[in-house]
Design an enzyme around this catalytic site. Structure first.
Site, PDB file in Angstrom:
ATOM      1  N   HIS A  14       0.878  -1.172   0.000  1.00  0.00           N
ATOM      2  CA  HIS A  14       0.000   0.000   0.000  1.00  0.00           C
ATOM      3  C   HIS A  14       0.920   1.227   0.000  1.00  0.00           C
ATOM      4  CE1 HIS A  14      -2.644   3.137   1.631  1.00  0.00           C
ATOM      5  NE2 HIS A  14      -3.632   2.417   1.126  1.00  0.00           N
ATOM      6  N   GLU A  16       0.881   4.144   1.414  1.00  0.00           N
ATOM      7  CA  GLU A  16       1.171   4.695   2.746  1.00  0.00           C
ATOM      8  C   GLU A  16       2.165   3.802   3.476  1.00  0.00           C
ATOM      9  OE1 GLU A  16      -1.056   5.460   7.006  1.00  0.00           O
ATOM     10  OE2 GLU A  16      -2.299   5.394   5.206  1.00  0.00           O
ATOM     11  N   THR A  52      -3.326   4.290   8.252  1.00  0.00           N
ATOM     12  CA  THR A  52      -4.527   5.050   8.628  1.00  0.00           C
ATOM     13  C   THR A  52      -5.824   4.505   8.048  1.00  0.00           C
ATOM     14  OG1 THR A  52      -4.244   6.585   6.779  1.00  0.00           O
ATOM     15  CG2 THR A  52      -3.226   7.193   8.889  1.00  0.00           C
ATOM     16  N   SER A 107      -9.156   1.873  -3.498  1.00  0.00           N
ATOM     17  CA  SER A 107      -9.012   2.558  -2.211  1.00  0.00           C
ATOM     18  C   SER A 107      -9.097   1.572  -1.055  1.00  0.00           C
ATOM     19  CB  SER A 107     -10.107   3.619  -2.074  1.00  0.00           C
ATOM     20  OG  SER A 107     -10.225   4.039  -0.740  1.00  0.00           O
ATOM     21  N   SER A 151     -12.285   9.734   0.488  1.00  0.00           N
ATOM     22  CA  SER A 151     -11.921  10.705  -0.553  1.00  0.00           C
ATOM     23  C   SER A 151     -12.896  10.710  -1.730  1.00  0.00           C
ATOM     24  CB  SER A 151     -10.499  10.419  -1.053  1.00  0.00           C
ATOM     25  OG  SER A 151     -10.428   9.125  -1.597  1.00  0.00           O
TER      26      SER A 151
END
Length: 165
Positions: A14, A16, A52, A107, A151
C-alpha cells in the site's frame, strides 16, 4: 526510531505503508496475526502504530495480540477519524437489504467499508460511478443504505442518491 523498536501494522505494497517502511529499515511490518506470532523482540521500548486506512475489525485483533505479547508497548492507533466514523456508521446502521459503498475500487478505506458491512451480515457492494448503479437488479431490494470512501467526491454520492430516488 529514537531508541524504540517500531512495529507498523499495514498492508504490504500500500502506498502509505511503503512510505512508512522507507523511513527506516528497522521498522517491522505486521500485516496479520501470523506476523505477530513470529515476532521475537527483546527490547523493552516498543512503539506500535498503523496504516490510517485499516479496518477497525482487522486492526483490533492484531493490536490485542501485540498488547498481549508486549504489554508495555506504546500504542499509537492512527486509523483516521473519517475512516473510523464511516466504519462505525456501517456497523451501527439498521438492517437493510443492500448497503452501497461509493468509491474507488483501489481505495483501501473504501474496500474496508465493504468488508465491514459484509462482516456484520449486510449485503454490501462497491460502486465507483453511476453506471455501476444502473447495472444492479433492485427487484427484491426494499431498503438501501449508502456510504462512501473518505476521498469520494460528494457530487458522485449525490448523483447516485438522486438516481436511486
Amino acid at each position: 526510531t529514537n531508541g524504540y523498536t517500531c512495529i507498523y501494522i499495514g498492508n504490504n505494497h500500500h502506498p502509505e505503508c511503503e512510505g512508512i517502511m522507507g523511513i527506516d529499515e528497522s521498522i517491522i511490518l505486521v500485516s496479520n496475526i501470523n506476523d505477530v506470532n513470529s515476532l521475537n523482540i527483546n527490547d523493552k521500548n516498543i512503539y506500535i502504530t498503523n496504516q490510517t486506512t485499516l479496518s477497525l475489525f482487522d486492526i483490533e485483533e492484531i493490536y490485542n495480540s501485540l498488547i498481549n505479547k508486549y504489554p508495555n508497548a506504546i500504542i499509537d492507533n492512527k486509523v483516521c477519524l473519517a475512516t473510523t466514523l464511516r466504519q462505525k456508521a456501517i456497523i451501527n446502521q439498521d438492517k437493510v437489504d443492500l448497503c452501497i459503498i461509493v468509491g474507488d475500487k483501489t481505495s483501501s478505506n473504501t474496500s474496508k467499508l465493504v468488508s465491514t458491512g459484509n462482516k456484520i451480515g449486510i449485503n454490501t457492494i462497491l460502486v465507483d460511478n453511476l453506471e455501476d448503479i444502473k447495472k444492479i437488479d433492485f427487484k427484491n431490494i426494499k431498503s438501501i443504505s449508502i456510504s462512501s470512501g473518505a476521498s469520494t467526491p460528494s457530487y458522485l454520492v449525490d448523483q447516485i442518491i438522486e438516481y436511486l430516488k
